[in-house]
Design an enzyme around this catalytic site. Structure first.
Site, PDB file in Angstrom:
ATOM      1  CE  LYS A 212      -2.296  -1.212   3.621  1.00  0.00           C
ATOM      2  NZ  LYS A 212      -1.417  -1.953   4.669  1.00  0.00           N
TER       3      LYS A 212
ATOM      4  NE  ARG B  45      -4.047  -0.745  10.000  1.00  0.00           N
ATOM      5  CZ  ARG B  45      -2.729  -0.243   9.924  1.00  0.00           C
ATOM      6  NH1 ARG B  45      -2.562   1.051   9.354  1.00  0.00           N
ATOM      7  NH2 ARG B  45      -1.291  -1.345   9.726  1.00  0.00           N
TER       8      ARG B  45
ATOM      9  NE  ARG C  25       7.414  -2.899   6.114  1.00  0.00           N
ATOM     10  CZ  ARG C  25       5.817  -2.750   6.132  1.00  0.00           C
ATOM     11  NH1 ARG C  25       5.320  -1.950   5.051  1.00  0.00           N
ATOM     12  NH2 ARG C  25       5.335  -3.179   7.288  1.00  0.00           N
TER      13      ARG C  25
ATOM     14  NE  ARG D 173       7.001  -0.519  10.180  1.00  0.00           N
ATOM     15  CZ  ARG D 173       5.983  -0.521   9.154  1.00  0.00           C
ATOM     16  NH1 ARG D 173       5.636  -0.268   8.744  1.00  0.00           N
ATOM     17  NH2 ARG D 173       4.504  -0.787   9.902  1.00  0.00           N
TER      18      ARG D 173
ATOM     19  NE  ARG E 198       2.198  -4.596  11.439  1.00  0.00           N
ATOM     20  CZ  ARG E 198       2.572  -3.904  10.716  1.00  0.00           C
ATOM     21  NH1 ARG E 198       4.271  -4.718  10.448  1.00  0.00           N
ATOM     22  NH2 ARG E 198       2.749  -3.448   9.661  1.00  0.00           N
TER      23      ARG E 198
HETATM   24  P1  ADP Z   1       2.312  -1.589   3.288  1.00  0.00           P
HETATM   25  O1  ADP Z   1       2.898   0.103   2.799  1.00  0.00           O
HETATM   26  O2  ADP Z   1       0.893  -2.600   2.590  1.00  0.00           O
HETATM   27  O3  ADP Z   1       2.223  -2.326   4.476  1.00  0.00           O
HETATM   28  P2  ADP Z   1       4.738  -2.180   1.671  1.00  0.00           P
HETATM   29  O4  ADP Z   1       4.503  -0.998   0.527  1.00  0.00           O
HETATM   30  O5  ADP Z   1       5.939  -1.194   3.081  1.00  0.00           O
HETATM   31  O6  ADP Z   1       3.646  -2.412   2.365  1.00  0.00           O
HETATM   32  O7  ADP Z   1       5.299  -3.434   1.118  1.00  0.00           O
HETATM   33  C1  ADP Z   1       6.091  -4.245   2.254  1.00  0.00           C
HETATM   34  C2  ADP Z   1       7.573  -4.676   1.727  1.00  0.00           C
HETATM   35  O8  ADP Z   1       7.241  -5.229   0.289  1.00  0.00           O
HETATM   36  C3  ADP Z   1       8.529  -3.444   1.005  1.00  0.00           C
HETATM   37  O9  ADP Z   1       9.157  -4.084   1.764  1.00  0.00           O
HETATM   38  C4  ADP Z   1       8.219  -3.219  -0.210  1.00  0.00           C
HETATM   39  O10 ADP Z   1       9.541  -2.350  -1.088  1.00  0.00           O
HETATM   40  C5  ADP Z   1       8.117  -4.476  -0.796  1.00  0.00           C
HETATM   41  N1  ADP Z   1       7.304  -4.488  -1.936  1.00  0.00           N
HETATM   42  C6  ADP Z   1       5.904  -4.028  -2.496  1.00  0.00           C
HETATM   43  N2  ADP Z   1       5.821  -3.862  -3.172  1.00  0.00           N
HETATM   44  C7  ADP Z   1       6.545  -5.001  -4.442  1.00  0.00           C
HETATM   45  C8  ADP Z   1       5.931  -5.942  -5.075  1.00  0.00           C
HETATM   46  N3  ADP Z   1       5.216  -5.510  -6.109  1.00  0.00           N
HETATM   47  N4  ADP Z   1       6.735  -6.371  -5.338  1.00  0.00           N
HETATM   48  C9  ADP Z   1       8.165  -7.133  -4.642  1.00  0.00           C
HETATM   49  N5  ADP Z   1       7.788  -6.476  -3.008  1.00  0.00           N
HETATM   50  C10 ADP Z   1       7.711  -5.518  -2.347  1.00  0.00           C
HETATM   51  P1  AMP Z   2       1.377   0.530   9.322  1.00  0.00           P
HETATM   52  O1  AMP Z   2       2.621   1.894   8.990  1.00  0.00           O
HETATM   53  O2  AMP Z   2      -0.303   1.099   8.071  1.00  0.00           O
HETATM   54  O3  AMP Z   2       1.814  -0.609   8.571  1.00  0.00           O
HETATM   55  O4  AMP Z   2       1.328   0.503  10.733  1.00  0.00           O
HETATM   56  C1  AMP Z   2       1.572   0.648  11.750  1.00  0.00           C
HETATM   57  C2  AMP Z   2       0.744   0.081  12.936  1.00  0.00           C
HETATM   58  O5  AMP Z   2       0.501   1.837  13.245  1.00  0.00           O
HETATM   59  C3  AMP Z   2      -0.274  -1.221  12.950  1.00  0.00           C
HETATM   60  O6  AMP Z   2       0.040  -1.722  13.174  1.00  0.00           O
HETATM   61  C4  AMP Z   2      -0.919   0.482  14.003  1.00  0.00           C
HETATM   62  O7  AMP Z   2      -0.750  -0.184  15.453  1.00  0.00           O
HETATM   63  C5  AMP Z   2      -1.343   1.617  13.561  1.00  0.00           C
HETATM   64  N1  AMP Z   2      -1.664   2.004  13.287  1.00  0.00           N
HETATM   65  C6  AMP Z   2      -1.409   2.262  11.810  1.00  0.00           C
HETATM   66  N2  AMP Z   2      -3.146   3.078  11.095  1.00  0.00           N
HETATM   67  C7  AMP Z   2      -3.420   2.798  11.844  1.00  0.00           C
HETATM   68  C8  AMP Z   2      -5.676   2.797  11.642  1.00  0.00           C
HETATM   69  N3  AMP Z   2      -6.238   3.332  10.849  1.00  0.00           N
HETATM   70  N4  AMP Z   2      -6.195   2.256  13.260  1.00  0.00           N
HETATM   71  C9  AMP Z   2      -5.517   1.957  14.269  1.00  0.00           C
HETATM   72  N5  AMP Z   2      -4.303   1.472  14.336  1.00  0.00           N
HETATM   73  C10 AMP Z   2      -3.555   2.246  13.436  1.00  0.00           C
END
Ligand code: ADP
Ligand code: AMP
Length: 214
Positions: A13, A88, A127, A160, A171
């Protein structure tokens, strides 16, 4: 243009939201990034949010909703935004809908980035995030030029705390229970679009551009 990114943690995302923000000139609003910035700065909000984040739980709506509504009320959000990590759960979606309807506005697109659970643990354990600018890398799929160092700002890259496998399992469970129902919610509003998030990130983005228009 107001866009919501849906999908499991690690689905991509944030990666896609940043590309959308760049192409369409709208802000990328991530509640996770806002919480992490607060943790880094040692604010009371950050300290409270961290207790939930470290366990893989959602931060309570009382803390989350206000920071999101304040953020989207800022001037740079007037022409739209891409929300990443909010809503969420259904109550958050209802609060957002009510706030927008008071302004005569609505969400234009909810884009679900579909990735099966089997792929998620691998995505998240690989990541790496920049401690300073929030840029995201992946050890295998998007490696930085120099190991452990951010290409953009030269600061350190970290795993992270909540990307450790034990937390990722929680999660994912929270995602299925609380967040996945939003797919049906936005489907019912006629704004849901689904993309296959298992493909290369440029291919995923091309599908999103087809949906949003050039
Ligand atoms: P989210 O915001 O949904 O938690 P991220 O955008 O941070 O996810 O992506 C999670 C991990 O996967 C990151 O390390 C990112 O670089 C990698 N990633 C994102 N999109 C792709 C893809 N299409 N193919 C492979 N790896 C990806
Ligand atoms: P993210 O960076 O989107 O993966 O979010 C990391 C963490 O932040 C999540 O696992 C939750 O603990 C918290 N968080 C982020 N956005 C929300 C939301 N809209 N509602 C509740 N918790 C959130």
């Amino acid at each position: 243009m107001k866009i919501i990114m849906l999908g499991a943690p690690g689905a991509g995302k944030g990666t896609q939201a940043k590309m959308i923000a760049d192409k369409y000139g709208i802000p990328h609003v991530s509640t996770g990034d806002i919480f992490r910035a607060n943790i880094k700065n040692g604010t009371a909000l950050g300290m409270e949010a961290k207790q939930y984040m470290d366990k893989g739980l959602l931060v309570p709506d009382e803390l989350t909703v206000k920071i999101l509504l304040d953020r989207v009320a800022q001037d740079d959000c007037k022409k739209g935004y891409v929300l990443d990590g909010f809503p969420r759960n259904i109550p958050q979606a209802n609060v957002l809908e009510d706030a927008l309807s008071k302004l005569g506005e609505e969400i234009d697109f909810a884009i679900d980035v579909e990735v099966p659970d089997e792929n998620i643990v691998r995505r998240m354990s690989g990541r790496r995030a920049c401690v300073s600018c929030g840029a995201t890398y992946h050890l295998e799929y998007v490696p930085p030029k120099q190991e452990g160092i951010c290409d953009t700002c030269g600061k350190e890259l970290i795993l992270r705390d909540d990307d450790k496998p034990e937390t990722v399992k929680n999660r994912l469970q929270v995602y299925h229970e609380k967040t996945q129902p939003l797919i049906e919610f936005y489907g019912g509003k006629g704004v849901l679009k689904t993309v296959d998030g298992t493909r290369d990130m440029q291919e995923v983005f091309a599908d999103i551009v087809d949906i949003l228009g050039e």
